[in-house]
Design a protein around this motif. Sequence first.
Motif, PDB file in Angstrom:
ATOM      1  N   HIS A   4      -4.188   3.156  -2.931  1.00 26.95           N
ATOM      2  CA  HIS A   4      -4.808   1.905  -3.388  1.00 26.95           C
ATOM      3  C   HIS A   4      -5.963   1.489  -2.488  1.00 26.95           C
ATOM      4  O   HIS A   4      -6.971   0.937  -2.956  1.00 26.95           O
ATOM      5  N   ALA A   5      -5.852   1.778  -1.196  1.00 29.10           N
ATOM      6  CA  ALA A   5      -6.911   1.400  -0.254  1.00 29.10           C
ATOM      7  C   ALA A   5      -8.235   2.066  -0.581  1.00 29.10           C
ATOM      8  O   ALA A   5      -9.298   1.575  -0.182  1.00 29.10           O
ATOM      9  N   TYR A   6      -8.183   3.193  -1.306  1.00 29.92           N
ATOM     10  CA  TYR A   6      -9.397   3.947  -1.620  1.00 29.92           C
ATOM     11  C   TYR A   6      -9.826   3.796  -3.074  1.00 29.92           C
ATOM     12  O   TYR A   6     -11.014   3.925  -3.396  1.00 29.92           O
ATOM     13  N   SER A   7      -8.885   3.534  -3.957  1.00 25.48           N
ATOM     14  CA  SER A   7      -9.235   3.391  -5.370  1.00 25.48           C
ATOM     15  C   SER A   7      -9.759   1.997  -5.692  1.00 25.48           C
ATOM     16  O   SER A   7     -10.588   1.825  -6.597  1.00 25.48           O
ATOM     17  N   ASP A   8      -9.290   0.992  -4.973  1.00 28.48           N
ATOM     18  CA  ASP A   8      -9.693  -0.388  -5.208  1.00 28.48           C
ATOM     19  C   ASP A   8     -11.072  -0.650  -4.604  1.00 28.48           C
ATOM     20  O   ASP A   8     -11.310  -0.385  -3.424  1.00 28.48           O
ATOM     21  N   THR A   9     -11.970  -1.195  -5.389  1.00 30.89           N
ATOM     22  CA  THR A   9     -13.351  -1.374  -4.946  1.00 30.89           C
ATOM     23  C   THR A   9     -13.447  -2.328  -3.758  1.00 30.89           C
ATOM     24  O   THR A   9     -14.196  -2.077  -2.809  1.00 30.89           O
ATOM     25  N   ARG A  10     -12.688  -3.419  -3.797  1.00 32.00           N
ATOM     26  CA  ARG A  10     -12.773  -4.387  -2.695  1.00 32.00           C
ATOM     27  C   ARG A  10     -12.258  -3.775  -1.397  1.00 32.00           C
ATOM     28  O   ARG A  10     -12.886  -3.932  -0.343  1.00 32.00           O
ATOM     29  N   LEU A  11     -11.132  -3.075  -1.464  1.00 29.25           N
ATOM     30  CA  LEU A  11     -10.590  -2.465  -0.247  1.00 29.25           C
ATOM     31  C   LEU A  11     -11.477  -1.336   0.253  1.00 29.25           C
ATOM     32  O   LEU A  11     -11.656  -1.169   1.462  1.00 29.25           O
ATOM     33  N   ALA A  12     -12.035  -0.561  -0.679  1.00 33.81           N
ATOM     34  CA  ALA A  12     -12.945   0.515  -0.279  1.00 33.81           C
ATOM     35  C   ALA A  12     -14.161  -0.040   0.457  1.00 33.81           C
ATOM     36  O   ALA A  12     -14.723   0.621   1.337  1.00 33.81           O
ATOM     37  N   GLY A  13     -14.534  -1.264   0.108  1.00 43.53           N
ATOM     38  CA  GLY A  13     -15.666  -1.889   0.783  1.00 43.53           C
ATOM     39  C   GLY A  13     -15.409  -2.201   2.246  1.00 43.53           C
ATOM     40  O   GLY A  13     -16.343  -2.460   3.011  1.00 43.53           O
ATOM     41  N   LEU A  14     -14.149  -2.154   2.642  1.00 42.86           N
ATOM     42  CA  LEU A  14     -13.796  -2.410   4.040  1.00 42.86           C
ATOM     43  C   LEU A  14     -13.770  -1.134   4.877  1.00 42.86           C
ATOM     44  O   LEU A  14     -13.698  -1.203   6.111  1.00 42.86           O
ATOM     45  N   TYR A  15     -13.814   0.028   4.228  1.00 37.65           N
ATOM     46  CA  TYR A  15     -13.565   1.285   4.933  1.00 37.65           C
ATOM     47  C   TYR A  15     -14.559   1.504   6.079  1.00 37.65           C
ATOM     48  O   TYR A  15     -14.165   1.826   7.206  1.00 37.65           O
ATOM     49  N   ASP A  16     -15.839   1.350   5.802  1.00 41.65           N
ATOM     50  CA  ASP A  16     -16.833   1.616   6.843  1.00 41.65           C
ATOM     51  C   ASP A  16     -16.771   0.577   7.962  1.00 41.65           C
ATOM     52  O   ASP A  16     -17.176   0.862   9.098  1.00 41.65           O
TER      53      ASP A  16
END
Length: 246
Positions: A4-16
């Motif tokens: 979910h951390a990678y598929s969800d757009t909002r959470l993916a926005g936190l990755y970098d």
Amino acid sequence: MVDHAYSDTRLAGLYDLLNTWEPGGDLDFYLPLVMSAKSVLDVGCGTGALLRGARDAGHTGRLCGLDPAPGMLARARKRTDIEWVLGDLASVTWAHEFDLVVMTGHAFQVFVSDDELRASLAKIRSVLTGGGRFAFETRNPAARAWERWTPANAVEVTDASGAVVRVWHDVETVSEGVVTFTETFDGAGWASPETSRSTLRFLDAPSLESFLSDAGLVVDEQFGDWLGNPFTETSPEIITIARPAR
């Protein structure tokens, strides 16, 4: 299933924000390898930071990022001078097209079962040119990194809206080198926390070499940290550069 951390757009926005490009870190280690290869496949490319960095540094050849997570790839695709492919190794049909395959961010550890690992390594071998190389890292199980994945080691980042987001981990199970854990995100103004569950495999160096050998790959170099120090039994990482067996 994609975390979910990678598929969800909002959470993916936190990755970098959570995985910044640090001097002397993993992306600094991989960048020279990418720059020296004419064609590069980044498996599990995420937001594409490594390939974007290579293009910014003047790479003029083929750069291709492969990732099964729509949220991550949506961010990568903001850069249009790089090839982005939604999918995983099982879905591609390339043959002997890449001088370098990389897997960063400990993406190699998502191959949990023997069958999945063997199939993935066989596909990586098949997409490499005869003189190609496969560069990746996996956490050394002897360092027991999962013991530090606790709420006490939570981190906070500020997202694009200016909201502070708190992120922490909880380990659920550890069994025969396979660790299942949750990553929880809680942001100011969010209706409720978001939780993502992951499972990773920790392979020791001899087991890793055996799987590589079965796939027709041999270890060229191996390091224990991002500064290029030799791998030892207590190293935090097993950083490997392999090539097709001759």
